[in-house]
Design an enzyme around this catalytic site. Structure first.
Site, short mmCIF file in Angstrom:
data_model
loop_
_atom_site.label_atom_id
_atom_site.label_comp_id
_atom_site.label_asym_id
_atom_site.label_seq_id
_atom_site.Cartn_x
_atom_site.Cartn_y
_atom_site.Cartn_z
N ASP A 16 0.81 -1.22 0.00
CA ASP A 16 0.00 0.00 0.00
C ASP A 16 0.84 1.27 0.00
O ASP A 16 0.62 2.17 -0.81
CB ASP A 16 -0.94 0.02 1.22
CG ASP A 16 -2.16 -0.87 1.01
OD1 ASP A 16 -2.53 -1.11 -0.16
OD2 ASP A 16 -2.74 -1.32 2.01
N ARG A 95 1.95 4.47 16.88
CA ARG A 95 1.42 5.52 15.97
C ARG A 95 1.74 6.94 16.41
O ARG A 95 2.14 7.76 15.59
CB ARG A 95 -0.09 5.36 15.77
CG ARG A 95 -0.56 4.29 14.78
CD ARG A 95 0.43 3.33 14.33
NE ARG A 95 -0.07 2.36 13.36
CZ ARG A 95 0.61 1.30 12.96
NH1 ARG A 95 1.81 1.06 13.45
NH2 ARG A 95 0.12 0.49 12.06
N ASP A 124 -5.92 2.73 13.18
CA ASP A 124 -4.67 3.45 12.97
C ASP A 124 -4.85 4.79 12.27
O ASP A 124 -4.14 5.75 12.56
CB ASP A 124 -3.69 2.56 12.19
CG ASP A 124 -3.18 1.40 13.05
OD1 ASP A 124 -3.02 1.61 14.27
OD2 ASP A 124 -2.98 0.30 12.52
N SER A 175 -3.05 -9.20 7.36
CA SER A 175 -2.51 -7.86 7.55
C SER A 175 -1.75 -7.89 8.87
O SER A 175 -2.30 -8.22 9.92
CB SER A 175 -3.66 -6.85 7.61
OG SER A 175 -3.19 -5.64 8.17
#
Ligand code: ARG
Length: 398
Positions: A16, A95, A124, A175
């Site tokens: 991605d 994050r 996220d 994922s």
């Protein structure tokens, strides 16, 4: 759009964020791809080296492992952080740090925007955007992967059309997000909560059935809440984490299979492996049982749960999260001592603990003769303690 604005992209080298580089470039952006090393496996440098071939104007690798441990993982340990009592916030913790790195680079390069590669369904995106907004309220945030509406197959086709040098062109069913505090695995067959996870998803933990059946004791030393030694050998906290990841993982300890409540309202089935995180939290909680007074300990558990909720929900850069930590810091002097953990296949239990600030008094606790506890105090105490219950029964009947 041909403004040629600069954008700092959170880049992992995966499909991605690799496809995001030409996607943003085609929209007139000049892309600075930034990979942040928080202890994930794989060759990040190779990914960074690939970014210019994808069209990035610049690519950087930032080693943030120390900063991650010091500023994020250790506070999480102090707060025994487990979302919904189970999940040690592996992805949620990294994050805010990645956001800070991105903002620093955006400011120093005069970038107009920051981009992340999250989809529209997860937590996220919230964590990135809330963190970025708190750190740089005026910077524009782009979410190309959320915007482009491509399925994974579409993205692979997009990458193939453009001959992008992406290593993983075949669709992985999972994922995965990983850093030094653990590993998150979702999607594929895991989306059926009635389907037990296949063994091949695990990387950090062996199958408990295959682990040594001989128990092993490991002593963890804490100083002011920081794990500083394993079996008496002084180690940097990062090395304590690495060492416990190995020991606990080899015993098949640290697997979590959880149907969790995401921030966006959906329930999702998630698998985690966090051997060191779970072992250290077990040890730290155990130490607290010895050193915190009971009223403080009760409120600390509420602060712990609050802290985990805030961090899960993307609210790292808020005064409430800081205030919850300040509450815990009040008893930092009581957070030193040793805890012995016993590892067995699939298990880890504290079996011994000691501290210079232990509140445990053998003279008070013992059932042996000659104890220091005044038994005559008990009779009156019990009468008064039970008085409200007795009174209630008198009025309402038994
Ligand atoms: N559900 C977990 C969380 O919200 C894991 C997220 C994993 N992220 C990922 N991009 N695969 O923290």
């Amino acid at each position: 759009m041909t403004t040629n604005k600069k954008v700092v992209l959170a880049y992992s080298g995966g499909l991605d964020t690799s496809a995001a580089i030409p996607y943003l470039t085609e929209q007139g952006y000049e892309v600075i791809a930034v990979a942040v090393d928080v202890g994930q496996p794989g060759d990040l440098q190779a990914a960074v080296d690939r970014a210019p071939q994808l069209g990035a104007a610049e690519a950087r690798l930032v080693d943030a492992k120390e900063a991650y441990v010091e500023g994020y993982v250790l506070p999480a340990l102090t707060m025994n952080a487990l979302y919904q009592d189970r999940y040690p916030l592996v992805s949620a913790l990294s994050r805010p740090l990645i956001s800070r790195v991105l903002v620093d680079i955006a400011k120093s390069t005069d970038a107009a925007a920051i981009a992340h590669g999250c989809t529209g369904k997860g937590n996220d995106q919230v964590r990135f955007e809330v963190s970025l907004g708190a750190l740089a309220p005026d910077i524009e945030v782009l979410a190309p992967v959320r915007d482009w509406g491509m399925t994974r197959e579409d993205t692979i086709a997009y990458a193939e059309d453009r001959n992008l040098p992406v290593t993983t062109t075949k669709s992985s069913p999972y994922s995965i997000d990983e850093n030094l505090w653990g590993r998150s695995i979702e999607c594929g067959v895991l989306e059926d909560p009635w389907s037990p996870p296949p063994e091949d998803i695990y990387e950090l933990t062996t199958t408990p059935e295959g682990a040594s059946s001989k128990p092993r004791d490991v002593e963890v030393t804490f100083e002011a809440g920081v794990p500083v030694a394993i079996d008496g050998e002084r180690l940097a906290p990062l090395n304590v984490i690495e060492s416990l990841t190995k020991v606990a993982g080899d015993y098949g300890f640290g697997r979590i299979d959880l149907v969790e409540d995401r921030l966006v309202g959906i329930k999702s089935r998630e698998i985690y492996e966090a051997p060191a995180a779970l072992a250290l939290i077990a040890a730290h909680r155990d130490l607290e049982s010895l050193t915190l007074d009971r009223h403080f300990a009760r409120e600390k558990r509420r602060m712990d749960a609050l802290w985990a909720d805030l961090v899960y929900q993307g609210l790292w850069f808020t005064p409430l999260r800081e205030a919850a930590e300040a509450f815990a810091a009040h008893t930092r002097s009581a957070a030193s001592g040793d805890v012995r953990l016993r590892f067995t296949p699939g298990g880890c239990l504290p079996v011994a603990r000691r501290s210079k600030t232990s509140l445990y008094d053998h003279g008070l606790a013992t059932y042996d003769a000659g104890d220091a506890f005044d038994h005559s105090d008990a009779a009156g105490f019990v009468r008064l303690w039970g008085l409200p219950a007795k009174q209630w029964a008198r009025v309402h009947g038994e």
